[in-house]
Design a protein around this motif. Structure first.
Motif, PDB file in Angstrom:
ATOM      1  N   LEU A 144       0.334  -1.115  -0.005  1.00 62.66           N
ATOM      2  CA  LEU A 144       0.330   0.331  -0.348  1.00 62.66           C
ATOM      3  C   LEU A 144       1.335   1.015   0.032  1.00 62.66           C
ATOM      4  N   ILE A 180       1.695   2.595  -4.488  1.00 67.64           N
ATOM      5  CA  ILE A 180       0.356   1.886  -5.818  1.00 67.64           C
ATOM      6  C   ILE A 180       1.000   2.203  -6.391  1.00 67.64           C
ATOM      7  N   GLU A 222      -7.498   1.134  -8.064  1.00 68.12           N
ATOM      8  CA  GLU A 222      -7.276   2.193  -7.227  1.00 68.12           C
ATOM      9  C   GLU A 222      -8.038   2.421  -5.606  1.00 68.12           C
ATOM     10  N   LEU A 250      -9.020  -0.637  -2.737  1.00 71.66           N
ATOM     11  CA  LEU A 250      -8.118  -0.359  -1.447  1.00 71.66           C
ATOM     12  C   LEU A 250      -8.379   0.324  -0.482  1.00 71.66           C
ATOM     13  N   VAL A 269      -6.658  -5.241   3.357  1.00 71.92           N
ATOM     14  CA  VAL A 269      -5.608  -5.219   3.497  1.00 71.92           C
ATOM     15  C   VAL A 269      -5.840  -6.745   1.710  1.00 71.92           C
ATOM     16  N   GLY A 278      -9.139  -6.107  -0.084  1.00 71.98           N
ATOM     17  CA  GLY A 278      -8.896  -4.878  -1.417  1.00 71.98           C
ATOM     18  C   GLY A 278      -7.769  -5.148  -2.720  1.00 71.98           C
ATOM     19  N   LEU A 279      -7.144  -5.593  -2.212  1.00 73.91           N
ATOM     20  CA  LEU A 279      -6.512  -5.994  -3.005  1.00 73.91           C
ATOM     21  C   LEU A 279      -6.861  -7.117  -3.863  1.00 73.91           C
ATOM     22  N   ALA A 336      -9.198  -4.982  -5.791  1.00 70.34           N
ATOM     23  CA  ALA A 336      -8.449  -4.188  -6.755  1.00 70.34           C
ATOM     24  C   ALA A 336      -8.061  -4.997  -8.385  1.00 70.34           C
ATOM     25  N   TYR A 365      -6.179 -11.088  -7.018  1.00 69.74           N
ATOM     26  CA  TYR A 365      -4.531 -10.636  -6.115  1.00 69.74           C
ATOM     27  C   TYR A 365      -4.281 -12.132  -5.476  1.00 69.74           C
TER      28      TYR A 365
END
Length: 213
Positions: A125, A128, A141, A144, A159, A162-163, A166, A175
């Protein structure tokens, strides 16, 4: 005699959480951390890195090395928020955290143990643009988690969520821990990480002392 001076010509070994059980993935983990540490500025003199798989294995291998009188450092995820009174003294955190209950080997100090708060992915993070460059078109983005309070204040679960959100429509797909994580670690800027993470900065500073740089 100070043990750091006494071990002046002895290579320090860093026992790292990560790499799972497969030898190929452990090799990938070691390669990625090697690149990240090199990019920190340790190009001429490098520590020995051991990817240990589980955090328990990393702790146990570190303890064995210390008991044998070797120069060793431990690098693991904090897995949870670190209380203010435990800043830069990770042993109380690791002893009190449910699932760990670890104590420091008798000769180990706070400078021998380091945390990725709350996990390695928090470091991503801090850079970016590197994430965007790795995933390319379709990277969102805005999915995230916010880092307005700092990257170390973002919960591990946030985390990961969010990954995944995103990256789910990128060419590389959502991810995944493993190949994605280690490829990203090789590409992020360690200077951005140490600026954003007090614990990462502490790791770099302590490693520099161990390597006598």
């Amino acid at each position: 005699m100070d043990k750091r001076r006494a071990g002046r010509h002895t290579l320090v070994t860093i026992y790292i959480e990560g790499g799972g059980d497969a030898p190929q993935l452990k090799a990938r983990c070691r390669k990625a951390f090697n690149k990240f540490i090199q990019n920190m500025g340790f190009k001429g003199s490098m520590p020995k890195l051991v990817a240990c798989g589980s955090r328990r294995n990393a702790y146990e291998q570190f303890c064995t090395a210390v008991k044998q009188g070797k120069k060793a450092m431990l690098l693991v995820d904090s897995e949870a928020p670190v209380r203010r009174e435990h800043e830069f003294d990770p042993w109380p955190h690791l002893q009190q955290r449910e699932g760990d209950g670890w104590t420091a080997p008798p000769s180990a100090t706070a400078a021998d143990c380091h945390l990725m708060v709350e996990c390695m992915e928090n470091w991503f993070l801090a850079d970016i643009p590197a994430l965007k460059g790795y995933y390319g078109s379709g990277f969102k983005e805005n999915k995230l988690p916010s880092t307005s309070k700092g990257i170390e204040k973002v919960a591990k679960s946030s985390v990961y969520t969010g990954l995944k959100e995103a990256t789910k429509i990128t060419r590389k797909g959502s991810y995944s821990k493993g190949d994605h994580s280690f490829s990203i670690l090789e590409q992020i800027d360690p200077n951005k990480v140490t600026e954003a993470s007090k614990w990462a900065k502490q790791f770099k500073d302590c490693l520099a002392l161990e390597m006598h740089l």
